[in-house]
Scaffold this active site. Structure first.
Site, PDB file in Angstrom:
ATOM      1  CG  ASN A 207      11.399  -6.897   5.722  1.00 16.15           C
ATOM      2  OD1 ASN A 207      12.674  -5.896   6.473  1.00 16.15           O
ATOM      3  ND2 ASN A 207      10.362  -7.094   6.082  1.00 16.15           N
ATOM      4  CG  ASP A 277       2.988  -8.506   2.112  1.00 11.96           C
ATOM      5  OD1 ASP A 277       2.333  -7.430   2.724  1.00 11.96           O
ATOM      6  OD2 ASP A 277       3.639  -7.780   1.017  1.00 11.96           O
ATOM      7  CE  LYS A 287      16.506 -26.319  16.677  1.00 12.58           C
ATOM      8  NZ  LYS A 287      18.238 -26.945  16.548  1.00 12.58           N
TER       9      LYS A 287
HETATM   10  N1  CTP Z   1       2.570  -2.257   4.715  1.00  9.98           N
HETATM   11  C1  CTP Z   1       1.460  -2.508   5.381  1.00  9.98           C
HETATM   12  N2  CTP Z   1       1.044  -3.860   6.052  1.00  9.98           N
HETATM   13  C2  CTP Z   1       1.599  -5.046   5.683  1.00  9.98           C
HETATM   14  C3  CTP Z   1       2.335  -4.888   4.060  1.00  9.98           C
HETATM   15  C4  CTP Z   1       2.828  -3.249   3.885  1.00  9.98           C
HETATM   16  O1  CTP Z   1       0.810  -1.324   6.002  1.00  9.98           O
HETATM   17  N3  CTP Z   1       1.122  -5.883   5.434  1.00  9.98           N
HETATM   18  C5  CTP Z   1       2.695  -1.081   3.003  1.00  9.98           C
HETATM   19  C6  CTP Z   1       3.742  -0.775   3.940  1.00  9.98           C
HETATM   20  O2  CTP Z   1       4.684  -0.294   5.068  1.00  9.98           O
HETATM   21  C7  CTP Z   1       4.002   0.411   2.799  1.00  9.98           C
HETATM   22  C8  CTP Z   1       3.006   0.172   1.974  1.00  9.98           C
HETATM   23  O3  CTP Z   1       2.539  -0.980   2.345  1.00  9.98           O
HETATM   24  O4  CTP Z   1       3.918   1.553   3.077  1.00  9.98           O
HETATM   25  C9  CTP Z   1       4.063  -1.301   0.250  1.00  9.98           C
HETATM   26  O5  CTP Z   1       4.291  -2.165   1.313  1.00  9.98           O
HETATM   27  P1  CTP Z   1       4.529  -3.482  -0.140  1.00  9.98           P
HETATM   28  O6  CTP Z   1       4.712  -4.069   0.565  1.00  9.98           O
HETATM   29  O7  CTP Z   1       5.562  -2.514  -1.400  1.00  9.98           O
HETATM   30  O8  CTP Z   1       3.349  -3.153  -0.970  1.00  9.98           O
HETATM   31  P2  CTP Z   1       2.013  -4.629  -1.056  1.00  9.98           P
HETATM   32  O9  CTP Z   1       0.486  -3.984  -1.229  1.00  9.98           O
HETATM   33  O10 CTP Z   1       2.475  -5.824  -0.528  1.00  9.98           O
HETATM   34  O11 CTP Z   1       2.316  -4.659  -2.896  1.00  9.98           O
HETATM   35  P3  CTP Z   1       3.502  -6.116  -3.891  1.00  9.98           P
HETATM   36  O12 CTP Z   1       3.892  -6.827  -1.952  1.00  9.98           O
HETATM   37  O13 CTP Z   1       2.280  -6.479  -4.041  1.00  9.98           O
HETATM   38  O14 CTP Z   1       4.453  -5.130  -3.877  1.00  9.98           O
END
Ligand code: CTP
Length: 404
Positions: A207, A277, A287
């Site tokens: 990202n 996520d 590959k």
């Molecule tokens: N975070 C984490 N572990 C993950 C994803 C996110 O610890 N697998 C943490 C990030 O470091 C940040 C917070 O969660 O502090 C918010 O991340 P975000 O991706 O915006 O939140 P989500 O709960 O995944 O919500 P959404 O994807 O629905 O926006």
């Protein structure tokens, strides 16, 4: 300007880098007074440093209008930090042995300020018993040394002796100028940067996180006297000065392992990393070759590290999350804070110009458990980090017995 730095420039090829140091410090609103030794003026012109610092540069050159005996004492008193960059073997030796025979060494002897030295010299000189003994002696007196780098030196030798880069030197100076002890004795864990999820040996999913926000958070925690662990994905940021433990990770799983094994001992956990996520369910060892038609990659969920840390949160531990949102910012952030059992959430609208990924500024709202929202204007990420810790200090000030 809030702070005064006296910069001593001595005679080495790295003297030209003093210009960059002055420029960087003045941009941070630090007043810089430069003292050059006679040999430093052979490498870089005083006029250049005068233009950059907007102050008269003090040299040992004969000047009938200049009352040096008074001036050196006033500069010695004025300095919040006294920086010598580059520091030659000669100035290190003079200071270690109490020699004051020119403007710089005399002023140095008259100062009570914090002294920081950034040595630059040939490797054999640097490693010589004389220089090493002098450095040890000065360190015992509280002088801070910024270790030189290894590399190709001006004399064509390869080894240790290249002056640290101006960015790191300025970072160290700013750290010492702004040091407080609000967080003394506290352990702070900060996560920063992006994660990398491998598809095959040549491809991955990542990202746009630059790590800038998290690194500023780590810097601010160090500045406040905390013992800081920084767990970071790949970034082009320099490791901040004074970090106790730096862990470089790639994937969300690596970050999960690094965080979860350390979380229990931390007082404050700030999760500013942009964690994937989802990760490819299969990581191909070779590959993946293209073939006719479309392809799809199956993804599986990673651990939600923040959620799991929230589940295991102990009493009196402060947990802070970040929410990068594009719509319904406050509503989404508040629900994230509740779902993940956080004490604070820093929400930003990544669609706004000057906010979010890759830039030095951010526009955030800091929200606490009582629903109070601190709306911050566009500001440097270092200032956002400062505001975040001001908010954390408020939580410490409140009675915290009812926090889960
Ligand atoms: N975070 C984490 N572990 C993950 C994803 C996110 O610890 N697998 C943490 C990030 O470091 C940040 C917070 O969660 O502090 C918010 O991340 P975000 O991706 O915006 O939140 P989500 O709960 O995944 O919500 P959404 O994807 O629905 O926006």
């Amino acid at each position: 300007m809030k702070y005064n730095v006296v910069l001593g420039v001595t005679g080495g090829i790295a003297a030209y880098k003093a210009c960059d140091i002055v420029s960087r410090l003045t941009k941070k609103e630090v007043n810089v007074d430069v003292i050059m030794t006679r040999s430093a003026t052979e490498f870089v012109g005083p006029v250049t440093l005068q233009s950059l610092s907007k102050n008269k540069v003090v040299t040992d050159m004969f000047d009938t209008n200049f009352y040096w005996d008074i001036e050196h004492i006033s500069l010695a008193k004025k300095a919040d930090v006294f920086l010598i960059a580059p520091a030659t073997a000669n100035i290190i030796g003079k200071m270690a042995n109490g020699i004051a025979d020119d403007m710089l060494s005399t002023t140095l002897m008259a100062t009570k300020s914090k002294i920081i030295m950034a040595p630059a010299m040939n490797t054999v000189m640097y490693e010589s018993p004389a220089v090493q003994e002098n450095i040890q002696k000065l360190m015992q007196r509280g002088v801070i040394f910024i270790e030189p780098l290894e590399g190709l030196l001006a004399c064509n030798d390869i080894g240790k002796g290249k002056m640290q880069d101006p960015e790191t030197i300025v970072d160290t100076v700013i750290h010492h100028l702004t040091l407080t002890n609000d967080l003394e004795g506290k352990k702070v864990l900060v996560t920063a940067g992006p994660t990398i999820e491998v598809i095959d040996p040549v491809r991955y999913i990542t990202n746009r996180s630059s790590g800038k926000m998290g690194y500023q958070v780590a810097r601010e925690a160090v500045r406040r006297g905390a013992k800081v662990t920084l767990i970071s994905g790949k970034t082009s940021e320099k490791i901040p000065y004074g970090i106790s433990e730096f862990i470089s990770i790639e994937s969300a799983e690596d970050m999960y392992q690094a965080v979860i094994t350390r979380a229990a001992e931390m007082d404050i956990i700030i999760k500013s990393a942009a964690v994937a996520d989802y990760t490819p369910s299969q990581k191909s060892q070779s590959k993946i070759k293209k073939s006719e038609g479309d392809m799809s990659i199956e993804l599986e969920r990673t651990h939600d590290i923040l959620f799991e840390t929230g589940q295991q949160k102990r009493k009196n531990q402060i947990l802070v999350g970040f929410a990068a949102e594009t719509d319904h910012i406050l509503k989404n952030a508040i629900s994230k804070m509740e779902r993940k059992n956080l004490d604070l959430i820093v929400a930003n609208d990544v669609k706004k110009e000057g906010a979010g990924f890759g830039v030095d500024t951010n526009i955030v709202n800091i929200i606490d458990r009582d629903g109070s929202v601190t709306e911050l204007p566009l500001m440097d990420k270092s200032m956002v980090a400062k505001s975040l810790f001001d908010k954390i200090m408020e939580l410490y000030d409140d009675s915290r017995d009812d926090r889960k």
